[in-house]
Scaffold this motif. Sequence first.
Motif, mmCIF file in Angstrom:
data_model
loop_
_atom_site.group_PDB
_atom_site.id
_atom_site.type_symbol
_atom_site.label_atom_id
_atom_site.label_comp_id
_atom_site.label_asym_id
_atom_site.label_seq_id
_atom_site.Cartn_x
_atom_site.Cartn_y
_atom_site.Cartn_z
ATOM 1 N N GLY A 72 -12.466 20.925 51.496
ATOM 2 C CA GLY A 72 -13.604 21.643 50.926
ATOM 3 C C GLY A 72 -13.194 22.875 50.149
ATOM 4 O O GLY A 72 -14.026 23.484 49.477
ATOM 5 N N SER A 73 -11.922 23.263 50.219
ATOM 6 C CA SER A 73 -11.488 24.444 49.467
ATOM 7 C C SER A 73 -11.553 24.194 47.963
ATOM 8 O O SER A 73 -11.715 25.124 47.172
ATOM 9 N N ILE A 74 -11.437 22.928 47.564
ATOM 10 C CA ILE A 74 -11.718 22.531 46.193
ATOM 11 C C ILE A 74 -12.768 21.427 46.277
ATOM 12 O O ILE A 74 -12.655 20.520 47.109
ATOM 13 N N LEU A 113 -27.573 13.109 51.773
ATOM 14 C CA LEU A 113 -28.758 13.888 52.116
ATOM 15 C C LEU A 113 -28.481 15.385 52.248
ATOM 16 O O LEU A 113 -29.338 16.209 51.963
ATOM 17 N N MET A 114 -27.267 15.741 52.703
ATOM 18 C CA MET A 114 -26.990 17.142 53.024
ATOM 19 C C MET A 114 -26.676 17.949 51.775
ATOM 20 O O MET A 114 -26.021 17.477 50.839
ATOM 21 N N GLY A 115 -27.125 19.215 51.790
ATOM 22 C CA GLY A 115 -26.880 20.112 50.676
ATOM 23 C C GLY A 115 -25.487 20.711 50.720
ATOM 24 O O GLY A 115 -24.763 20.620 51.718
ATOM 25 N N ASP A 116 -25.113 21.383 49.631
ATOM 26 C CA ASP A 116 -23.771 21.943 49.523
ATOM 27 C C ASP A 116 -23.488 23.001 50.574
ATOM 28 O O ASP A 116 -22.334 23.181 50.984
ATOM 29 N N GLU A 117 -24.507 23.729 51.024
ATOM 30 C CA GLU A 117 -24.308 24.791 51.998
ATOM 31 C C GLU A 117 -24.643 24.350 53.420
ATOM 32 O O GLU A 117 -24.607 25.165 54.350
ATOM 33 N N ASP A 118 -24.983 23.079 53.598
ATOM 34 C CA ASP A 118 -25.196 22.544 54.944
ATOM 35 C C ASP A 118 -23.845 22.243 55.588
ATOM 36 O O ASP A 118 -22.820 22.173 54.907
ATOM 37 N N ARG A 153 -18.125 19.427 49.233
ATOM 38 C CA ARG A 153 -18.365 20.091 47.961
ATOM 39 C C ARG A 153 -18.197 21.608 48.021
ATOM 40 O O ARG A 153 -18.141 22.263 46.974
ATOM 41 N N THR A 154 -18.143 22.185 49.234
ATOM 42 C CA THR A 154 -17.971 23.631 49.386
ATOM 43 C C THR A 154 -17.066 23.898 50.583
ATOM 44 O O THR A 154 -16.880 23.025 51.447
ATOM 45 N N PRO A 155 -16.524 25.107 50.706
ATOM 46 C CA PRO A 155 -15.674 25.422 51.848
ATOM 47 C C PRO A 155 -16.395 25.408 53.192
ATOM 48 O O PRO A 155 -15.748 25.260 54.229
ATOM 49 N N VAL A 156 -17.720 25.565 53.198
ATOM 50 C CA VAL A 156 -18.442 25.657 54.474
ATOM 51 C C VAL A 156 -18.956 24.314 54.955
ATOM 52 O O VAL A 156 -19.302 24.153 56.131
ATOM 53 N N GLN A 157 -19.013 23.309 54.074
ATOM 54 C CA GLN A 157 -19.744 22.086 54.409
ATOM 55 C C GLN A 157 -19.047 21.245 55.468
ATOM 56 O O GLN A 157 -19.701 20.599 56.294
ATOM 57 N N TYR A 158 -17.725 21.224 55.454
ATOM 58 C CA TYR A 158 -16.977 20.306 56.324
ATOM 59 C C TYR A 158 -16.357 21.089 57.482
ATOM 60 O O TYR A 158 -15.544 21.981 57.280
ATOM 61 N N HIS A 159 -16.723 20.746 58.718
ATOM 62 C CA HIS A 159 -16.307 21.513 59.895
ATOM 63 C C HIS A 159 -15.835 20.527 60.975
ATOM 64 O O HIS A 159 -16.638 19.995 61.738
ATOM 65 N N VAL A 160 -14.541 20.263 60.991
ATOM 66 C CA VAL A 160 -13.963 19.348 61.981
ATOM 67 C C VAL A 160 -12.879 20.069 62.757
ATOM 68 O O VAL A 160 -11.978 20.687 62.170
#
Length: 450
Positions: free
Chosen positions: A184-186, A322-327, A347-354
């Motif tokens: 998500g960093s790029i 369905l999810m937005g870029d900041e979700d 799509r953003t640094p915050v969206q993916y959290h694993v």
Amino acid sequence: EGYSRAGAGNIGVCIGTSGPGGTDMVTGMYSAAADSVPILCITGQATVPMLSKEEFQGVDIASVAAPVTKMAVTVLEAAQVPGTLAKAFQLMRSGRRGPVLIDLPFDVQVARIDFDIDCYEPLPVAVPAMSRTQADRVLDMLDAAERPLLIAGGGIMSADAAGDLVALAEYLDVPVISTLMGWGSIPDDHRLAQGMVGIQTSQRYANATFLESDLVIGVGTRYSDFTTASKTQFKDPGVRFVNINVTPFDAAKQSAEMVVADAREALTALTAALEGYRVSEDYSREIAAERESWFARTERCYHLGHGPLPAQTEVFGALNELMGDEDIVINAAGSMPGDLQALWQARTPVQYHVEYAFSCMGYEIPAGLGCKLARPESEVVSIVGDGTYQMLPMELATVVQENIKVIYVLLQNYGFCSIGALSESRGSQRFGTKYRQRGAGSHLEDTETV
């Protein structure tokens, strides 16, 4: 940990009782340490005169936690509390981020001290920078390379340097491959985003790009087993490495050109020092073709037409659309992180959290609450398997109690199927990994699925 990861600069604080309250935190401490996430843990303790005398719940939690924290200390004098807290925040924000434990005996907690908040100043945090000499050395290596690439690690997120990474990649026209913590960093739809490198949590086209590269510039990565496939991924003896990392230990890996520096500082210095370097047009066309091929495969996985219930990959595809870029989507254990890493288009640094450095089952449920508290404007979706769900379902009560909206998606396959499949792949059996009742006569788990 969920709260801390949801925003650069955040530090989550958790408080526990003496004894089991502290020992229950140890798993979370190591999860944070493995993922380089700062959290402050504060525990109660027996009174100072009763330490080491087998007092009720008087476990030496500082010694227990020491191997999995940046600092673990029992404060013996109340006047030491302000200074200890200041040191804790300095350590959590310095170098490789991580957890700190402060253990407070009961008599220290209730003591009164003289403290003037107007005289307090936070301790300075060192931010190492890249020198011009180091930048010039990297540029010389770039001039000699024909197939360079950037690896974006979790240090990009810690330094809030995603924008700086994209700026450097665009200036050089160099592809970017992410690690699990750097995903998500790029943006995944950026023309230079070339997927994830490694094993299990990876994409084939990213690995192919890496194997044919002749210069790897790693930024904020510690080269974990998932990234290096237990060191087998990096096999070409002709590949040269540049490692930009805040810790010398990680900067020295892969026999690299070491640059001990903060990710943002180094990326800014490199961009300022560059003069006209671009990769070849043939290399750029090849990268673009590989991207298109992988995205076509992803679309097929998203729309398999599986029935009567959707396949796991179809669930991920629906959420991704369905999810937005900041979700925020959250996951941690089982087979899902591998599929998510291969297919999720962050799509953003915050969206993916694993959380996969420790792969702690149950993480997703409380982490969803932490992320939502940190980013109340975002929709937070935690994806859990039925095995993971059994680990911390009681935290759902906390979510309800706090009147917080978190969406939980439960994927059921009637067992601990990831570890069962791993056992089978090594020629063994699935020992106790399916939810089946034990037969009254056979004593085998051979009856109906629970």
